[in-house]
Design a protein around this motif. Structure first.
Motif, PDB file in Angstrom:
ATOM      1  N   THR A 162      10.203  -0.207   0.813  1.00  0.00           N
ATOM      2  CA  THR A 162      11.076  -1.321   1.161  1.00  0.00           C
ATOM      3  C   THR A 162      11.934  -1.681  -0.045  1.00  0.00           C
ATOM      4  O   THR A 162      11.662  -1.266  -1.174  1.00  0.00           O
ATOM      5  N   SER A 163      12.945  -2.482   0.195  1.00  0.00           N
ATOM      6  CA  SER A 163      13.826  -2.888  -0.902  1.00  0.00           C
ATOM      7  C   SER A 163      13.044  -3.602  -1.995  1.00  0.00           C
ATOM      8  O   SER A 163      13.275  -3.392  -3.189  1.00  0.00           O
ATOM      9  N   ALA A 164      12.096  -4.452  -1.595  1.00  0.00           N
ATOM     10  CA  ALA A 164      11.301  -5.186  -2.583  1.00  0.00           C
ATOM     11  C   ALA A 164      10.386  -4.268  -3.373  1.00  0.00           C
ATOM     12  O   ALA A 164      10.047  -4.560  -4.527  1.00  0.00           O
ATOM     13  N   PHE A 165       9.958  -3.148  -2.794  1.00  0.00           N
ATOM     14  CA  PHE A 165       9.071  -2.217  -3.500  1.00  0.00           C
ATOM     15  C   PHE A 165       9.828  -1.385  -4.531  1.00  0.00           C
ATOM     16  O   PHE A 165       9.250  -0.945  -5.525  1.00  0.00           O
ATOM     17  N   ARG A 166      11.107  -1.173  -4.314  1.00  0.00           N
ATOM     18  CA  ARG A 166      11.881  -0.283  -5.197  1.00  0.00           C
ATOM     19  C   ARG A 166      11.878  -0.762  -6.644  1.00  0.00           C
ATOM     20  O   ARG A 166      11.917   0.042  -7.573  1.00  0.00           O
ATOM     21  N   GLN A 167      11.826  -2.063  -6.856  1.00  0.00           N
ATOM     22  CA  GLN A 167      11.835  -2.565  -8.228  1.00  0.00           C
ATOM     23  C   GLN A 167      10.580  -2.146  -8.990  1.00  0.00           C
ATOM     24  O   GLN A 167      10.623  -1.998 -10.212  1.00  0.00           O
ATOM     25  N   PHE A 168       9.478  -1.933  -8.268  1.00  0.00           N
ATOM     26  CA  PHE A 168       8.247  -1.503  -8.920  1.00  0.00           C
ATOM     27  C   PHE A 168       8.265  -0.007  -9.193  1.00  0.00           C
ATOM     28  O   PHE A 168       7.652   0.473 -10.139  1.00  0.00           O
TER      29      PHE A 168
END
Length: 345
Positions: free
Chosen positions: A333-339
Motif C-alpha cells: 500500500t502507499s503507506a507501506f512504501r515508506q517503510f
C-alpha cells in the motif's frame, strides 16, 4: 513449559515466520527465549537501566506471558476462556479485564472487516481438519459446513468492559483467540519492559513482533519477511523498523490437497469454506501488535483485491504478496512504501 495439546491450540493460526536477519551480536545486553502459548518467543533489549537485574527481568516477563496464556488458552481447562466456552448460559459472565479487552478488539476488527475476522470460527476450523480433531483426507459435506456455520458469528458474542464480562447469544458459541492473543501477549511483554525503564527492545512471539528504540547495531531493527514458499526458508524482504508493531499471516504451509485442489487452513467465516484466492502472505504494520495480528488474518480472508482496497482507503501500511503463474508479486500500500525505502531486500 507447555504441553503438546497447548502447542496445537495456539499453533493453529501461526501462519508465518519472521526472524531477525542475523543472530544477535555479543553487545545485546539482554536476551530471553522460551515457549509460551504453543509457540516460541524471543525478547531482546539493547541496554538495561542501572539496577535492573536480568534474572528478575526474565522472571517478570515469564509471569506476564504465563498470565496471558492462563487466561486465554482453549487447551487449559481452568482458563477463564475455557470456562466461558463450556458454559451454556446466555447471561453475562464475569471475566478478567484482559480477556474482555482482547475480545472487544477482536469484535471491533470483525465489524471493520465485515466478518472476515471472527474469533467464533473454531467449529469450522475443526470441521475442515485444521484444529485439534484429526486431519481430513477429503472436504466435509455441504450439510456439515452449514451446520457448523450456524454455530458461529461475531454478532452472537457480546462484551462489556466495566465490569468486564462476556455474553453468548447462543448456548454453544465457542471462542478461540488464537488469531489475536499472541499479539496481545507481545504488547503486554513490551509494556512490562517499558515499566522497567527499558526503551530499546524487540519482542517476538510466534512471529508477531513489536519494536522500540535502537537495535544493538545502532539504528532501526532489521526484520526479515519470509518468502511464501512451502518447505523453503528464504527471505522475501528485509525491513528497517522501530517504534512499531508487525504481524504477518500466510497461506502456504498448512493445507491439504484432494484431486489436485488445495484446501487452505484459512477459513472464510462468511462462507464456511477455505479461501480460494491467490493472496499468499500479508504483512501489517500498526501501533499495537494485537491489532496487527487480527488485521493480518482479516486481510488474508478479504483477499488481494478487497483487502488491498480497504487497506489503501484507510491509509494502512500493508504488504500483500500474490501468487501469479510466473511467481510472486508484491503489492505494498502507499503507506507501506515508506517503510520499504528504509529496508533492503
Amino acid at each position: 513449559m507447555v504441553g503438546h495439546r497447548l502447542r496445537g491450540a495456539f499453533g493453529l493460526l501461526v501462519l508465518f515466520l519472521l526472524t531477525a536477519c542475523q543472530p544477535a551480536p555479543p553487545q545485546v545486553r539482554f536476551a530471553h527465549r522460551g515457549l509460551v502459548m504453543g509457540t516460541t518467543f524471543s525478547i531482546k533489549a539493547t541496554r538495561l537501566p542501572d539496577g535492573v537485574d536480568a534474572g528478575a527481568l526474565r522472571r517478570g516477563l515469564d509471569r506476564v506471558l504465563t498470565e496471558v496464556d492462563a487466561t486465554m488458552s482453549t487447551y487449559r481447562q481452568d482458563s477463564p476462556l475455557s470456562r466461558f466456552n463450556r458454559s451454556a448460559s446466555t447471561d453475562w459472565q464475569p471475566v478478567p479485564p484482559a480477556l474482555a479487552q482482547v475480545v472487544a478488539e477482536a469484535l471491533r476488527v470483525s465489524r471493520w472487516s465485515d466478518g472476515a475476522f471472527d474469533i467464533t470460527v473454531g467449529p469450522l476450523v475443526n470441521l475442515w481438519g485444521f484444529g485439534p480433531d484429526p486431519r481430513r483426507q477429503e472436504p466435509p459435506s455441504a450439510q456439515a459446513v452449514a451446520a457448523a456455520k450456524a454455530r458461529i458469528g461475531h454478532d452472537k458474542l457480546e462484551v462489556r468492559l466495566d465490569p468486564p464480562a462476556l455474553r453468548k447469544r447462543i448456548p454453544d458459541l465457542y471462542v478461540d483467540l488464537s488469531g489475536i492473543a499472541k499479539g496481545f501477549a507481545v504488547d503486554q511483554a513490551a509494556g512490562y519492559l517499558e515499566s522497567q525503564g527499558i526503551s530499546d527492545y524487540m519482542v517476538e512471539i510466534g512471529g508477531e513482533v513489536r519494536l522500540k528504540g535502537q537495535s544493538p547495531r545502532g539504528g532501526p531493527w532489521r526484520i526479515a519477511i519470509e518468502k511464501p514458499v512451502p518447505k523453503v526458508r528464504e527471505i522475501e524482504k528485509v525491513l528497517s523498523l522501530t517504534d512499531i508493531a508487525l504481524a504477518t499471516s500466510g497461506d502456504y504451509r498448512n493445507y491439504f490437497e484432494v484431486g489436485g485442489r488445495r484446501f487452505s487452513h484459512t477459513i472464510d467465516p462468511r462462507t464456511g469454506y477455505p479461501i480460494a484466492h491467490r493472496l499468499v502472505s500479508v504483512t501489517v504494520l500498526r501501533h499495537t501488535t494485537m491489532e496487527a495480528d487480527a488485521l493480518a488474518t482479516a486481510f488474508m480472508v478479504l483477499g488481494p483485491e478487497a483487502g488491498f482496497a480497504k487497506a489503501e482507503a484507510e491509509n494502512m501500511a500493508v504488504l500483500f504478496i500474490v501468487k501469479e503463474d510466473d511467481g510472486f508479486v508484491e503489492r505494498p500500500t502507499s503507506a507501506f512504501r515508506q517503510f520499504i525505502k528504509g529496508g533492503a531486500s
